[in-house]
Design a protein around this motif. Structure first.
Motif, short mmCIF file in Angstrom:
data_model
loop_
_atom_site.label_atom_id
_atom_site.label_comp_id
_atom_site.label_asym_id
_atom_site.label_seq_id
_atom_site.Cartn_x
_atom_site.Cartn_y
_atom_site.Cartn_z
N ALA A 77 -6.60 1.02 -3.26
CA ALA A 77 -6.18 1.30 -4.63
C ALA A 77 -6.75 0.26 -5.59
O ALA A 77 -7.12 -0.85 -5.18
N ASP A 78 -6.81 0.62 -6.86
CA ASP A 78 -7.36 -0.26 -7.90
C ASP A 78 -6.21 -0.99 -8.59
O ASP A 78 -5.47 -0.41 -9.38
N VAL A 79 -6.04 -2.27 -8.26
CA VAL A 79 -4.96 -3.08 -8.82
C VAL A 79 -5.53 -3.91 -9.97
O VAL A 79 -6.45 -4.71 -9.78
N THR A 80 -4.98 -3.73 -11.16
CA THR A 80 -5.45 -4.49 -12.32
C THR A 80 -4.92 -5.92 -12.24
O THR A 80 -3.70 -6.12 -12.23
N PRO A 81 -5.81 -6.92 -12.17
CA PRO A 81 -5.36 -8.31 -12.01
C PRO A 81 -4.42 -8.74 -13.13
O PRO A 81 -4.62 -8.39 -14.30
N GLY A 82 -3.39 -9.49 -12.77
CA GLY A 82 -2.47 -10.04 -13.75
C GLY A 82 -1.48 -9.05 -14.32
O GLY A 82 -0.74 -9.39 -15.25
N THR A 83 -1.45 -7.82 -13.80
CA THR A 83 -0.52 -6.80 -14.29
C THR A 83 0.12 -6.09 -13.10
O THR A 83 -0.25 -6.31 -11.94
N ASP A 84 1.05 -5.20 -13.41
CA ASP A 84 1.68 -4.37 -12.38
C ASP A 84 0.94 -3.05 -12.15
O ASP A 84 1.31 -2.29 -11.26
N PRO A 125 4.90 -7.53 -5.83
CA PRO A 125 3.58 -8.05 -5.43
C PRO A 125 3.15 -7.62 -4.03
O PRO A 125 1.99 -7.27 -3.81
N GLU A 126 4.07 -7.63 -3.06
CA GLU A 126 3.71 -7.24 -1.70
C GLU A 126 3.22 -5.80 -1.66
O GLU A 126 2.26 -5.47 -0.94
N ALA A 127 3.84 -4.93 -2.44
CA ALA A 127 3.41 -3.54 -2.47
C ALA A 127 2.02 -3.41 -3.08
O ALA A 127 1.17 -2.65 -2.58
N ARG A 128 1.76 -4.14 -4.16
CA ARG A 128 0.44 -4.08 -4.77
C ARG A 128 -0.63 -4.59 -3.79
O ARG A 128 -1.73 -4.03 -3.73
N GLU A 129 -0.30 -5.61 -3.03
CA GLU A 129 -1.26 -6.14 -2.05
C GLU A 129 -1.56 -5.10 -0.98
O GLU A 129 -2.73 -4.93 -0.57
N ARG A 130 -0.53 -4.41 -0.51
CA ARG A 130 -0.75 -3.37 0.50
C ARG A 130 -1.58 -2.22 -0.08
O ARG A 130 -2.45 -1.67 0.59
N MET A 131 -1.30 -1.85 -1.33
CA MET A 131 -2.06 -0.78 -1.96
C MET A 131 -3.51 -1.18 -2.14
O MET A 131 -4.42 -0.38 -1.91
N LEU A 169 17.86 7.48 10.36
CA LEU A 169 18.43 7.02 9.10
C LEU A 169 17.48 7.43 7.98
O LEU A 169 16.26 7.46 8.17
N PHE A 170 18.03 7.76 6.80
CA PHE A 170 17.15 8.10 5.69
C PHE A 170 17.56 7.33 4.44
O PHE A 170 18.69 6.85 4.32
N THR A 171 16.62 7.18 3.53
CA THR A 171 16.88 6.55 2.24
C THR A 171 16.23 7.37 1.15
O THR A 171 15.18 7.99 1.36
N ILE A 172 16.88 7.41 -0.01
CA ILE A 172 16.31 8.06 -1.19
C ILE A 172 15.58 7.00 -2.00
O ILE A 172 16.14 5.96 -2.34
N ILE A 173 14.33 7.27 -2.31
CA ILE A 173 13.52 6.37 -3.13
C ILE A 173 13.24 7.09 -4.45
O ILE A 173 12.52 8.08 -4.49
N ASN A 174 13.86 6.61 -5.51
CA ASN A 174 13.63 7.18 -6.84
C ASN A 174 12.56 6.39 -7.56
O ASN A 174 12.61 5.15 -7.60
N THR A 175 11.60 7.10 -8.13
CA THR A 175 10.71 6.44 -9.07
C THR A 175 11.51 6.14 -10.34
O THR A 175 12.52 6.79 -10.63
N SER A 176 11.08 5.14 -11.08
CA SER A 176 11.71 4.81 -12.36
C SER A 176 10.85 5.45 -13.44
O SER A 176 9.98 4.83 -14.03
N SER A 177 11.09 6.73 -13.65
CA SER A 177 10.24 7.51 -14.54
C SER A 177 10.34 7.03 -15.98
O SER A 177 11.43 6.64 -16.43
N PRO A 178 9.22 7.02 -16.70
CA PRO A 178 7.92 7.54 -16.27
C PRO A 178 7.02 6.48 -15.61
O PRO A 178 6.91 5.36 -16.09
N LEU A 179 6.45 6.87 -14.48
CA LEU A 179 5.31 6.20 -13.86
C LEU A 179 5.58 4.75 -13.47
O LEU A 179 4.73 3.88 -13.64
N ARG A 180 6.74 4.51 -12.87
CA ARG A 180 7.04 3.17 -12.37
C ARG A 180 7.72 3.26 -11.01
O ARG A 180 8.53 4.17 -10.77
N LEU A 181 7.40 2.30 -10.16
CA LEU A 181 8.12 2.09 -8.91
C LEU A 181 8.65 0.67 -8.93
O LEU A 181 7.87 -0.29 -9.06
N ASP A 182 9.98 0.52 -8.85
CA ASP A 182 10.54 -0.82 -8.99
C ASP A 182 10.64 -1.53 -7.64
O ASP A 182 10.44 -0.93 -6.57
#
Length: 533
Positions: free
Chosen positions: A96-103, A85-91, A248-261
């Motif tokens: 960005a276009d956030v669809t209400p009630g969904t991810d 939710p925090e990421a969607r709020e920032r987006m 410091l670095f971190t690897i951020i993998n998307t959860s393919s297809p088309l998801r960020l967890d």
């Protein structure tokens, strides 16, 4: 999470010293089977690599633009599921276009391009030893050790579950070769340390056993915070300096297809907000988590990468980030991932073209799918290295030790890879065409029909004229047979043990070590981080 291998469980250095060099090699014209001259290590030779070769392409300018536009269409019309939710709020706040009630979140292409414009094209990753700082972007080439393997193997002990002892041995090997510029994540997962405190022990070891840049896993907010603090303590600096100097670095993998967890998104928030390095890497296996065509898989890779990269800039404009590519194919008979394939090579080169289009540092990987140290391990890694070098890779994960498609960290494969990485570095060294190197005086001295073994020109250079490989055995057949017919596997097994025996712990200020120990002890007393087990 270290390129998804943890999540999916299979779907995603200085010159050789005397101990590294098989003796009694064949010297051309110098006596067959004679012992080769041993060379002193050039301890800083491989610290900073620059790749000025012309980059290869697999996409025309029109094709590159088509991939770019198709990626933006995916983000506009289909969007990404953003599971925090925090990421969607920032987006949403960023436009960005956030669809209400969904991810589901959709991104206007203008928003994506605006965010991409603030990504730094190059930056420095700071180590606790400034000599080990690495330059990211441009023509710089940085090699990182294997990360996140659940198993470890050597010829003597066979394949076994990851453990702290082998973890520490692999970290020591990473410290021992300058061509390994950074550690990756945990080279092998030490499952004998409880998950609640594993990151505290492992990152503490990274500070104590190496003086190189290291990685923190994005597995929840507190692990990121602890990792940032450990890196800060290790460098002996203030948090203000840490924010000015990414460490410091971190690897951020998307959860393919088309998801960020959630953990990945939280990792971006914690790292980017503090100006630490994020490497956004989709794991798009063609035919499994992406379209079966390489072009389609690259389009999806690009869309997912752009979404993650854009989010780093929504968190903090100018935060350092890399474009990661990890597109390969699967065996359509079994569904098993394949690496070092022609398809992987094309995807690596295409990813490099896209990263250069966006003027952003490019991360890729040295891969293979072999289960042992054999010809397959060598040729798949050789093709990977060719593609990432010619494709313009800047930051290379899993550079040394990757085996069994990333499931196993192999001690012998680590040595083979180091040898190959050093060969890449030698190839990238600009050819000296000075008047002295052209050797006209030597040719005059020898004239027609002579030889150059004893000329002053040769004698002044013979010790350093050519690369001295770690593993190649140049003895003639008879001498090699008398020695027991040792294989590359034999040499690699011997060399990694010799290197561990000669390992020297890098200096660390006792006050820093005390502060680090106190922090780790305090966090353990607090229980570390919550786990499910």
């Amino acid at each position: 999470m270290g390129d998804v291998i943890k999540l999916e469980n299979h779907l995603e250095q200085p010159e050789a010293d005397a101990a590294d060099t098989p003796v009694e090699r064949r010297r051309r014209g110098g006596g067959r089977g004679a012992e080769r001259t041993r060379r002193a290590p050039a301890t800083s030779k491989y610290l900073n690599l620059v790749n000025t070769t012309a980059k290869s392409t697999v996409l025309s300018e029109d094709a590159l633009e088509a991939v770019h536009q198709a990626s933006l269409t995916i983000l506009e019309e289909i969007g990404m599921d953003v599971i925090l939710p925090e990421a969607r709020e920032r987006m949403k706040a960023a436009g960005a276009d956030v669809t209400p009630g969904t991810d589901r979140v959709r991104f206007d292409r203008g928003l994506i391009l605006d965010m991409m414009a603030s990504v730094p094209p190059a930056f420095t990753l700071h180590a606790r030893n400034p000599v080990r700082n690495v330059e990211i972007g441009g023509n710089n080439l940085v090699f990182a050790q294997i990360a996140s393997a659940p198993f470890v193997a050597d010829r003597d002990g066979g394949r076994r579950a990851g453990n702290q002892e082998d973890f520490r041995k692999l970290v020591k090997l990473a410290q021992s070769y300058d061509v390994i510029h950074t550690t990756g994540g945990y080279p092998v997962e030490p499952v004998d340390i409880h998950a609640s405190v594993r990151h505290l022990d492992c990152l503490s070891d990274m500070v104590k056993l190496t003086d190189k840049v290291f990685h923190v896993y994005s597995l929840g907010k507190q692990r990121n915070i602890d990792g940032i603090e450990i890196a800060r303590i290790g460098r002996g600096i203030s948090m203000e300096q840490m924010e000015r100097e990414p460490s410091l670095f971190t690897i951020i993998n998307t959860s393919s297809p088309l998801r960020l967890d959630g953990p990945m998104l939280q990792g971006i928030i914690e790292m980017s907000s503090r100006n630490q390095v994020v490497v956004v890497t989709p794991f798009t296996l063609a035919g499994a988590m992406a379209p079966v065509t390489i072009a389609g898989a690259v389009v999806q890779q690009n869309a997912e990468a752009l979404a993650g990269i854009a989010f780093t800039q929504m968190v903090r404009r100018g935060a350092p980030v890399m474009y990661g590519g990890f597109t390969s194919n699967v065996d359509m008979k079994t569904g098993a991932p394949a690496f070092g394939t022609p398809e992987y090579m094309k995807a690596v080169v295409a990813g490099g073209q896209l990263a250069r289009k966006y003027n952003i540092p490019y991360r890729t990987s040295n891969t293979n799918a072999s289960n042992t140290l054999d010809a397959q391990a060598a040729y798949e890694s050789a093709f990977s290295l060719w593609a990432l070098t010619q494709g313009g890779g800047n930051f290379i994960m899993h550079s040394a030790g990757w085996s069994e498609g990333g499931l196993t960290a192999s001690f012998e494969k680590f040595i083979l890879d180091v040898d190959m990485l050093q060969m890449v570095a030698e190839y990238l060294t600009p050819l000296d065409v000075s008047a002295d190197a052209l050797g006209l005086d030597a040719v005059r001295d020898v004239g027609p029909g002579g030889h150059f073994f004893g000329t002053p020109h040769t004698l002044a250079r013979y010790e350093t004229a050519f690369y001295s490989p770690i593993l190649s055995d140049w003895r003639n057949f008879e001498t090699w047979t008398e020695a027991g017919r040792p294989t590359t596997y034999d040499h690699a097994n011997r060399v990694f043990k010799e290197k561990l025996n000669s390992y020297e712990k890098p200096p660390l200020d006792p006050a820093i070590e005390d502060e680090l120990d106190a922090f780790v002890a305090k966090r353990k007393e607090e229980g570390g981080v919550p786990t499910d087990f």
